[in-house]
Design an enzyme around this catalytic site. Structure first.
Site, PDB file in Angstrom:
ATOM      1  N   GLU A 107       2.624  -2.513  -0.479  1.00  0.00           N
ATOM      2  CA  GLU A 107       3.420  -3.464  -1.270  1.00  0.00           C
ATOM      3  C   GLU A 107       3.780  -4.682  -0.432  1.00  0.00           C
ATOM      4  OE1 GLU A 107       6.849  -1.519  -2.926  1.00  0.00           O
ATOM      5  OE2 GLU A 107       5.648   0.068  -3.848  1.00  0.00           O
ATOM      6  N   GLU A 123       2.462  -5.861 -10.722  1.00  0.00           N
ATOM      7  CA  GLU A 123       3.389  -4.995 -11.461  1.00  0.00           C
ATOM      8  C   GLU A 123       4.525  -5.807 -12.082  1.00  0.00           C
ATOM      9  OE1 GLU A 123       4.629  -1.380  -9.533  1.00  0.00           O
ATOM     10  OE2 GLU A 123       6.216  -1.012 -11.013  1.00  0.00           O
TER      11      GLU A 123
END
Ligand code: KIV
Length: 306
Positions: free
Chosen positions: A129, A196
Site C-alpha cells: 500500500e 480502492e
C-alpha cells in the site's frame, strides 16, 4: 487412459498466469478477475473457476482472524496462509499482501520480507500500500526480481492517518495526488496497481493515463480488472460491508443452518445412524465377547443401533 477418439481435439491445458498475462489482458481490453483467498479449499475453488489472480490479502486480519482492522496481522501469519493458498492453486497469479510494518520502515527489510513470500510461500508477486513515498521501496523489491502490485486510494493500513474508512480522491487536489501516485508507481516498476474506494471517473482516468493494469475495488467499472474480498461475495463476513462489495451467496446463513441441524440431531439422538457407523464382522464380535468370558454381553452400540 483417455476414451476420446484420436481425432477429437483435446482442450488446451490452462497455463499458469504470470504478470505478463495481466498485461496482455489489459492490452486486449479483457477485464481481469481477482479475488482474495486465505486457505487451501478456497484457493482450489477460486483457481478452478478460472479467476486470473488470487490475492492473499491482509484483510485476513479482519475476515479470518477477527481483528477490527488490518494492522495486527504479522508477516508470519500472512506466510502461514499464503502457503496454504499456493498448495491449492495451479493457474492463478498468486499475490502476497505485505502486512503493516513489513515494508514501511526501510527498503532493505521490505526486500527481505517480499522475498519470503516467494521463497517460503510460493507466491508469484507481492502487493504493498502507498504511492509516491514508496517508490524507492518498489524499486528495491523489483530490482530483486520480485513483481510488485501497488495499492492506492483507501489504503486500510493507513486507516488511522486517513481518519477512517473513507472514499479518497473526492477533491481536485486529492484526485491529482492519486494520479501522481499512480504515475510514480508505474515509473518505479509496478506491474499493476489496485485502486480502492475512489470516484469511478478517477478510476477510469487513471486507467487511461497509465499503461499497466489497474485492479479496482470500489473504483467503478472503468478499471482494467476487479478485486473483492471473498468473504464479502460469499456472505461470510457481516461486521462491515462496504458499498462496493456485492454479495453473490449467503454462505453465512447456510453455515448457521447446517450447524444448528447437526446440533439438533445429536441432541435428539438422531445422529449418527448405521449409515455413518462402522461394522465389525459377527465372528470377530463374538470372539471379542468370548475373550471377556461373557458371551451374553451385546455392548453399548448394539443396544442403541438404529
Ligand atoms: O487485503 C485485501 O484484501 C486487499 C484488497 C481489498 C485489495 O488489499
Amino acid at each position: 487412459m483417455s476414451t476420446r477418439p484420436e481425432s477429437e481435439p483435446q482442450p488446451a491445458p490452462r497455463p499458469k498466469n504470470t504478470v505478463l498475462t495481466l498485461g496482455e489482458k489489459r492490452r486486449r481490453s479483457e477485464p481481469i478477475t481477482m479475488l482474495t483467498a486465505y486457505d487451501y479449499p478456497t484457493s482450489r475453488a477460486v483457481d478452478a473457476a478460472g479467476i486470473d489472480a488470487i490475492l492473499v490479502g491482509d484483510s485476513l486480519a479482519m475476515v479470518v482472524l477477527g481483528h477490527p482492522n488490518t494492522l495486527s496481522v504479522t508477516m508470519d501469519e500472512m506466510l502461514h496462509h499464503a502457503k496454504a493458498v499456493s498448495r491449492g492453486s495451479q493457474h492463478a497469479l498468486l499475490i502476497g499482501d505485505m502486512p503493516f510494518m513489513s515494508y514501511q520502515a526501510d527498503p532493505a527489510e521490505a526486500v527481505r520480507n517480499a522475498g519470503r513470500f516467494l521463497q517460503e510461500a510460493g507466491m508469484d508477486a507481492v502487493k504493498l500500500e502507498g504511492g509516491t513515498p514508496y517508490v524507492d521501496t518498489v524499486r528495491a523489491i523489483t530490482r530483486a526480481g520480485i513483481p510488485v502490485q501497488g495499492h492506492i486510494g483507501l489504503t486500510p493500513q493507513s486507516v488511522n492517518a486517513l481518519g477512517g474508512w473513507r472514499v479518497q480522491g473526492r477533491t481536485a487536489e486529492a484526485a491529482r495526488a492519486l494520479l501522481d501516485d499512480a504515475l510514480a508507481l508505474e515509473e518505479a516498476g509496478c506491474f499493476s496497481i489496485v485502486l480502492e474506494s475512489l470516484p469511478y471517473r478517477l478510476g477510469s482516468y487513471i486507467t487511461e493515463r497509465i499503461s499497466i493494469p489497474t485492479i479496482g475495488i470500489g473504483a467503478g467499472p472503468g478499471t482494467s480488472g476487479q478485486v473483492l474480498v471473498i468473504h464479502d461475495i460469499l456472505g461470510l463476513y457481516d461486521k462491515f460491508t462496504p458499498k462496493f462489495a456485492k454479495r453473490y451467496a449467503d454462505l453465512g446463513q447456510a453455515e448457521s443452518a447446517a450447524i444448528e441441524a447437526y446440533r439438533d440431531e445429536v441432541a435428539a439422538a438422531l445422529f449418527p445412524t448405521r449409515e455413518h457407523s462402522y461394522a465389525i464382522p459377527e465372528e470377530q464380535w463374538n470372539a471379542f465377547l468370548a475373550s471377556l468370558g461373557n458371551t451374553r454381553l451385546t455392548g453399548p452400540s448394539e443396544g442403541k443401533a438404529r
